[in-house]
Design an enzyme around this catalytic site. Structure first.
Site, PDB file in Angstrom:
ATOM      1  N   ASP A 162      -1.096  -6.024  -0.167  1.00 35.59           N
ATOM      2  CA  ASP A 162      -1.566  -5.416   1.080  1.00 35.59           C
ATOM      3  C   ASP A 162      -3.070  -5.196   1.052  1.00 35.59           C
ATOM      4  O   ASP A 162      -3.597  -4.646   0.065  1.00 35.59           O
ATOM      5  CB  ASP A 162      -0.917  -4.027   1.256  1.00 35.59           C
ATOM      6  CG  ASP A 162       0.374  -4.090   2.053  1.00 35.59           C
ATOM      7  OD1 ASP A 162       0.533  -5.019   2.867  1.00 35.59           O
ATOM      8  OD2 ASP A 162       1.223  -3.201   1.845  1.00 35.59           O
ATOM      9  N   GLU A 167      -1.729  -5.591   8.416  1.00 36.93           N
ATOM     10  CA  GLU A 167      -0.940  -4.994   9.492  1.00 36.93           C
ATOM     11  C   GLU A 167      -1.641  -5.200  10.832  1.00 36.93           C
ATOM     12  O   GLU A 167      -2.838  -4.907  10.953  1.00 36.93           O
ATOM     13  CB  GLU A 167      -0.769  -3.487   9.257  1.00 36.93           C
ATOM     14  CG  GLU A 167       0.082  -3.164   8.049  1.00 36.93           C
ATOM     15  CD  GLU A 167       0.307  -1.662   7.863  1.00 36.93           C
ATOM     16  OE1 GLU A 167      -0.090  -0.861   8.740  1.00 36.93           O
ATOM     17  OE2 GLU A 167       0.883  -1.303   6.826  1.00 36.93           O
ATOM     18  N   GLU A 198       8.864  -4.433  10.649  1.00 38.42           N
ATOM     19  CA  GLU A 198       9.354  -3.154  10.105  1.00 38.42           C
ATOM     20  C   GLU A 198       9.930  -2.272  11.204  1.00 38.42           C
ATOM     21  O   GLU A 198       9.281  -2.038  12.240  1.00 38.42           O
ATOM     22  CB  GLU A 198       8.193  -2.427   9.389  1.00 38.42           C
ATOM     23  CG  GLU A 198       8.628  -1.099   8.780  1.00 38.42           C
ATOM     24  CD  GLU A 198       7.642  -0.532   7.759  1.00 38.42           C
ATOM     25  OE1 GLU A 198       6.667  -1.227   7.390  1.00 38.42           O
ATOM     26  OE2 GLU A 198       7.873   0.612   7.326  1.00 38.42           O
ATOM     27  N   LYS A 239      -1.479  -9.417   2.705  1.00 32.88           N
ATOM     28  CA  LYS A 239      -0.750  -9.003   3.917  1.00 32.88           C
ATOM     29  C   LYS A 239      -1.636  -8.038   4.705  1.00 32.88           C
ATOM     30  O   LYS A 239      -2.285  -7.166   4.100  1.00 32.88           O
ATOM     31  CB  LYS A 239       0.582  -8.335   3.541  1.00 32.88           C
ATOM     32  CG  LYS A 239       1.346  -7.769   4.750  1.00 32.88           C
ATOM     33  CD  LYS A 239       2.809  -7.505   4.451  1.00 32.88           C
ATOM     34  CE  LYS A 239       3.107  -6.205   3.768  1.00 32.88           C
ATOM     35  NZ  LYS A 239       2.709  -4.987   4.514  1.00 32.88           N
ATOM     36  N   ASP A 274       0.841  -1.202   0.000  1.00 29.99           N
ATOM     37  CA  ASP A 274       0.000   0.000   0.000  1.00 29.99           C
ATOM     38  C   ASP A 274       0.876   1.251   0.000  1.00 29.99           C
ATOM     39  O   ASP A 274       0.375   2.372  -0.078  1.00 29.99           O
ATOM     40  CB  ASP A 274      -1.006  -0.005   1.158  1.00 29.99           C
ATOM     41  CG  ASP A 274      -0.343  -0.112   2.513  1.00 29.99           C
ATOM     42  OD1 ASP A 274       0.897  -0.224   2.573  1.00 29.99           O
ATOM     43  OD2 ASP A 274      -1.075  -0.091   3.531  1.00 29.99           O
ATOM     44  N   SER A 275       2.209   1.047   0.014  1.00 30.65           N
ATOM     45  CA  SER A 275       3.136   2.161  -0.211  1.00 30.65           C
ATOM     46  C   SER A 275       2.935   2.731  -1.613  1.00 30.65           C
ATOM     47  O   SER A 275       3.463   3.806  -1.926  1.00 30.65           O
ATOM     48  CB  SER A 275       4.588   1.718  -0.001  1.00 30.65           C
ATOM     49  OG  SER A 275       4.858   0.533  -0.709  1.00 30.65           O
TER      50      SER A 275
HETATM   51  O1  KIV Z   1       3.623  -1.180   1.669  1.00 31.87           O
HETATM   52  C1  KIV Z   1       4.804  -1.557   1.736  1.00 31.87           C
HETATM   53  O2  KIV Z   1       5.645  -1.225   0.888  1.00 31.87           O
HETATM   54  C2  KIV Z   1       5.181  -2.395   2.854  1.00 31.87           C
HETATM   55  C3  KIV Z   1       6.640  -2.694   3.046  1.00 31.87           C
HETATM   56  C4  KIV Z   1       7.371  -1.499   3.478  1.00 31.87           C
HETATM   57  C5  KIV Z   1       6.853  -3.847   3.946  1.00 31.87           C
HETATM   58  O3  KIV Z   1       4.362  -2.809   3.608  1.00 31.87           O
END
Ligand code: KIV
Length: 272
Positions: free
Chosen positions: A91, A123, A190, A121, A52-53
């Site tokens: 994510d 969180e 992280e 994934k 989600d980055s």
């Molecule tokens: O969204 C992302 O890029 C991440 C990584 C930094 C692990 O969750």
């Protein structure tokens, strides 16, 4: 080409556990689009994370919070089309799983069905245990994410190192164990102290992938745009830049502008 690339034709969640058992480190990078995914996969990266980055890197938002489920599905399906070997993990974005387990499952199913990705994934620790179980019960592999969890940035107030204090470290260890027991196939840690990350990796049978968590874990993940130097304002201590693409691209693009202005491009060989 990497050794791993020759050894494993297709990476599955089982491959990652085999790698941990053999002591082979796992490589993981983000990808958000087809072209980048093809390069990352072709270079032998084991896990491609549609993070989600993308909210920061692709859309220019300050945090990961604004990206939507539909947008994640768009990025994920583009990545899946570029991948032949790697495991594609996506994510679940902020707001798509926190309210209740049924919603979490619906979001995970949409990602798997509409993008063709291989895993999701999420969180968080015990707060989202029921959601994780619900998704796993539907046969969808889940990767956990503890430590600095950017979807909670407004709760933390800062992107600084997490779990430096005993109480938070204790909760992180309990959450990691809970994720393994619940059936997650791996956990991302992280920005936590290297010593703590090593301890967690050694206590779990599932792979622990670190970002800013030292090298005592089972694998590493970074944002691809950061490691190739395409982003240039972000330079945390844990980041190693392998290229300075920001500078190289700026030079190339300025040259193009100059060539167009000077009527040097296209030349006789570059036209029909
Ligand atoms: O969204 C992302 O890029 C991440 C990584 C930094 C692990 O969750």
């Amino acid at each position: 080409m990497s050794v791993a690339k020759n050894e494993y034709k297709r990476i599955t969640v089982k491959t990652l556990i085999d790698m941990k058992n053999k002591g082979e480190k796992i490589s993981m990078l983000t990808a958000y689009d087809y072209t980048m995914a093809k390069i990352v996969d072709g270079a032998g990266v084991d896990v491609l994370l549609v993070g989600d980055s993308a909210s920061n890197v692709m859309a220019g938002h300050e945090t990961t919070l604004p990206i939507t489920l539909d947008q994640m599905i768009y990025h994920a399906s583009s990545v899946v089309r570029g991948v032949e070997r790697g495991l594609v993990v996506v994510d679940l974005p902020f707001g798509s799983y926190q309210s209740d387990p049924k919603e979490a499952l619906r979001s995970a199913i949409r990602i798997m069905k509409e993008s063709g990705a291989h895993a999701v994934k999420l969180e968080g620790g015990k707060e989202i245990k029921e959601s994780i179980k619900r998704i796993l019960n539907a046969g969808v592999p889940v990767m956990g994410h503890l430590g600095l969890t950017p979807q909670s940035i407004y709760k933390f107030g800062t992107y600084t190192v997490r779990a430096k204090e005993e109480e938070e470290a204790k909760k992180l260890k309990e959450d990691a164990l809970m994720l393994e027991k619940a059936g997650c196939f791996a956990v991302v840690l992280e920005k936590i102290p290297a010593k703590l990350a090593k301890e967690v990796a050694e206590s779990l049978t599932i792979p622990v992938i670190g970002i800013g968590a030292g090298n005592g874990v089972d694998g590493q993940v970074v944002v691809v745009h950061d490691m190739i130097g395409m982003t240039h304002e972000f330079h945390p201590r844990f980041l190693r830049r392998y290229m300075n693409l920001y500078e190289d691209m700026t030079t190339a693009i300025s040259q193009y502008v100059d060539d167009v202005k000077a009527v040097d491009f296209p030349n006789e060989n570059e036209q029909y």
